[in-house]
Design a protein around this motif. Structure first.
Motif, PDB file in Angstrom:
ATOM      1  N   PRO A   1      -4.851  -2.995   3.832  1.00  0.00           N
ATOM      2  CA  PRO A   1      -4.297  -2.268   5.180  1.00  0.00           C
ATOM      3  C   PRO A   1      -3.227  -0.954   4.414  1.00  0.00           C
ATOM      4  N   GLY A   2      -3.097  -0.025   5.119  1.00  0.00           N
ATOM      5  CA  GLY A   2      -2.161   1.292   4.847  1.00  0.00           C
ATOM      6  C   GLY A   2      -0.843   0.911   5.516  1.00  0.00           C
ATOM      7  N   VAL A   3       0.187   1.356   4.809  1.00  0.00           N
ATOM      8  CA  VAL A   3       1.465   1.450   5.236  1.00  0.00           C
ATOM      9  C   VAL A   3       2.141   2.704   5.006  1.00  0.00           C
ATOM     10  N   LEU A   4       2.590   3.563   6.021  1.00  0.00           N
ATOM     11  CA  LEU A   4       3.133   4.747   5.646  1.00  0.00           C
ATOM     12  C   LEU A   4       4.741   4.480   5.647  1.00  0.00           C
ATOM     13  N   MET A   5       5.515   4.753   4.571  1.00  0.00           N
ATOM     14  CA  MET A   5       6.712   4.423   4.463  1.00  0.00           C
ATOM     15  C   MET A   5       7.544   5.679   4.300  1.00  0.00           C
ATOM     16  N   TYR A   6       8.560   5.775   5.192  1.00  0.00           N
ATOM     17  CA  TYR A   6       9.530   7.049   5.173  1.00  0.00           C
ATOM     18  C   TYR A   6      10.705   6.569   4.296  1.00  0.00           C
ATOM     19  N   ALA A   7      11.173   7.191   3.577  1.00  0.00           N
ATOM     20  CA  ALA A   7      12.402   6.989   2.853  1.00  0.00           C
ATOM     21  C   ALA A   7      13.622   7.540   3.552  1.00  0.00           C
TER      22      ALA A   7
ATOM     23  N   PRO B   1      -2.111  18.024   2.074  1.00  0.00           N
ATOM     24  CA  PRO B   1      -2.224  19.189   2.870  1.00  0.00           C
ATOM     25  C   PRO B   1      -1.556  19.172   4.260  1.00  0.00           C
ATOM     26  N   THR B   2      -0.533  19.876   4.529  1.00  0.00           N
ATOM     27  CA  THR B   2       0.030  20.021   6.102  1.00  0.00           C
ATOM     28  C   THR B   2       0.025  21.540   6.491  1.00  0.00           C
TER      29      THR B   2
ATOM     30  N   GLY C   1      -9.407   0.921  10.149  1.00  0.00           N
ATOM     31  CA  GLY C   1      -8.611   0.229  11.070  1.00  0.00           C
ATOM     32  C   GLY C   1      -7.121   0.812  11.435  1.00  0.00           C
ATOM     33  N   PRO C   2      -6.157  -0.100  12.119  1.00  0.00           N
ATOM     34  CA  PRO C   2      -4.904   0.712  12.285  1.00  0.00           C
ATOM     35  C   PRO C   2      -3.912   0.450  11.081  1.00  0.00           C
ATOM     36  N   VAL C   3      -2.599   1.080  11.116  1.00  0.00           N
ATOM     37  CA  VAL C   3      -1.837   0.877  10.020  1.00  0.00           C
ATOM     38  C   VAL C   3      -0.578   0.655  10.432  1.00  0.00           C
TER      39      VAL C   3
ATOM     40  N   LEU D   1      -0.961  10.513   7.959  1.00  0.00           N
ATOM     41  CA  LEU D   1      -1.745   9.538   8.457  1.00  0.00           C
ATOM     42  C   LEU D   1      -3.178   9.729   7.946  1.00  0.00           C
ATOM     43  N   SER D   2      -3.604  11.007   8.041  1.00  0.00           N
ATOM     44  CA  SER D   2      -4.922  11.484   7.686  1.00  0.00           C
ATOM     45  C   SER D   2      -5.201  11.046   6.240  1.00  0.00           C
ATOM     46  N   CYS D   3      -4.245  11.468   5.499  1.00  0.00           N
ATOM     47  CA  CYS D   3      -4.272  10.980   4.057  1.00  0.00           C
ATOM     48  C   CYS D   3      -4.288   9.831   3.661  1.00  0.00           C
TER      49      CYS D   3
END
Length: 244
Positions: free
Chosen positions: A29-35, A9-10, A123-125, A111-113
């Motif tokens: 740990p979480g990683v947000l990856m932008y294509a 949701p945005t 913790g941080p991502v 990041l919330s998701c």
């Protein structure tokens, strides 16, 4: 390697996203990856799975979701010189319309998701990205200094984030540039801005590379440079997220 599709949701709707995670019952740990601008497709899913295999929950959002689910633009199996111009003519209006305001609104949602997933540890991502995705990664990290511990960008227009954003970085950073994207003089100027910010970083031009060198479905692909990208990215993540 387990994978799943998510809907995030945005403020402007719902962004579809691809997620890959380790095959165990632990939290990671979480990683947000932008294509890159070509978006979520088989080669990007494979890269996300490869990264997840090293012990990370990897979330890859479709940042062009306002124009429809991925693939937003129909892509050939291989993006070669004979098709690149046509594909880019369809993608460039989407890139040009993806404003800083949209980027930051979406980053909050992504990041919330990511941090809400039950398989993601507290913790941080980290945030990483390719091409335009590298610029989005920098803007995301600059806007979330307490939440993003590491940021990486590859063949990315990092300088387009602007000196103010670069100076706000607190995440440990690595930027791998293509020879065709950045001259040694431009690299020195970029690194001067990073030096002034006090951020812990590495920033280098990868040898014998052209823009897009990590992407195996393009003519720009350079296997040695892709491996160098992993050789830089994995230690960065390990040093910043190792105690999680």
């Amino acid at each position: 390697m387990p994978t799943k599709m998510l809907r995030i949701p945005t403020p402007d709707g719902q962004a579809d996203a691809f997620a890959a995670l380790p095959d165990d019952d632990k939290r990671h740990p979480g990683v947000l990856m932008y294509a890159d601008g070509f978006g979520i497709r088989p080669v990007v899913r494979e890269m996300a799975r490869d990264l997840a295999g090293h012990g990370y929950y990897v979330l890859v959002p479709n940042f062009f979701y306002r124009h429809g689910p991925a693939p937003v633009v129909e892509l050939p199996e291989h993006i070669g010189e004979e098709t690149r111009a046509v594909v880019m003519s369809r993608i460039m209006p989407l890139i040009e319309g993806h404003t800083v305001e949209r980027t930051l609104l979406d980053a909050d949602a992504y990041l919330s998701c990511l941090t809400a997933q039950p398989e993601v540890s507290a913790g941080p991502v980290a945030v990483t990205g390719y091409c335009i995705g590298g610029l989005l990664a920098v803007r995301t990290a600059a806007a979330h200094p307490g939440q993003v511990a590491a940021v990486a960008g590859f063949h990315a227009p990092v300088g387009a984030a602007g000196p103010d954003s670069l100076r706000r970085l607190t995440a440990q950073a690595h930027f791998g540039h293509a020879e065709t994207d950045l001259t040694p003089e431009a690299l020195a100027e970029l690194n001067q801005v990073l030096d002034a910010s006090g951020v812990d970083y590495t920033s280098e031009i990868y040898p014998d590379t052209v823009h897009g060198f990590t992407m195996a479905d393009t003519d720009a692909f350079n296997p040695a440079a892709l491996q160098l990208h992993w050789d830089r990215l994995l230690p960065l993540l390990g040093s910043t997220l190792a105690d999680r």
